[in-house]
Motif scaffolding. Structure first.
Motif, PDB file in Angstrom:
ATOM      1  N   MET A  48       0.832  -1.204   0.000  1.00  0.00           N
ATOM      2  CA  MET A  48       0.000   0.000   0.000  1.00  0.00           C
ATOM      3  C   MET A  48       0.867   1.256   0.000  1.00  0.00           C
ATOM      4  SD  MET A  48      -3.072  -1.084   2.620  1.00  0.00           S
ATOM      5  CE  MET A  48      -3.198   0.569   3.201  1.00  0.00           C
ATOM      6  N   ASP A  51       2.547   1.656  -3.392  1.00  0.00           N
ATOM      7  CA  ASP A  51       1.586   1.963  -4.441  1.00  0.00           C
ATOM      8  C   ASP A  51       1.101   3.406  -4.368  1.00  0.00           C
ATOM      9  OD1 ASP A  51       0.002   1.132  -6.677  1.00  0.00           O
ATOM     10  OD2 ASP A  51      -1.745   1.179  -5.335  1.00  0.00           O
ATOM     11  N   SER A  52       1.113   3.996  -3.173  1.00  0.00           N
ATOM     12  CA  SER A  52       0.590   5.341  -3.015  1.00  0.00           C
ATOM     13  C   SER A  52       1.579   6.415  -3.474  1.00  0.00           C
ATOM     14  CB  SER A  52       0.203   5.596  -1.556  1.00  0.00           C
ATOM     15  OG  SER A  52       1.359   5.583  -0.737  1.00  0.00           O
TER      16      SER A  52
END
Length: 53
Positions: A48, A51-52
């Protein structure tokens, strides 16, 4: 509610292991499962975060 059911089930398993004299094995297995869950959660968190960006 699902968490409560899981805790109840673990308590029943612990009681059974205690009666059968296998509490040490139960705790070792529980620790292994907790570590594996932590590794999966860490991998998801890392994915996460990457990916951000």
């Amino acid at each position: 509610m699902i968490g409560g059911a899981a805790v109840g089930y673990l308590l029943l398993l612990a009681r059974s292991a205690w009666k059968q004299g296998e509490m040490r094995q139960f705790l070792r297995s529980l620790a292994i499962v907790a570590v594996l869950c932590g590794l999966v959660a860490g991998a998801v968190l890392l994915a996460m975060l990457l990916d951000s960006r």
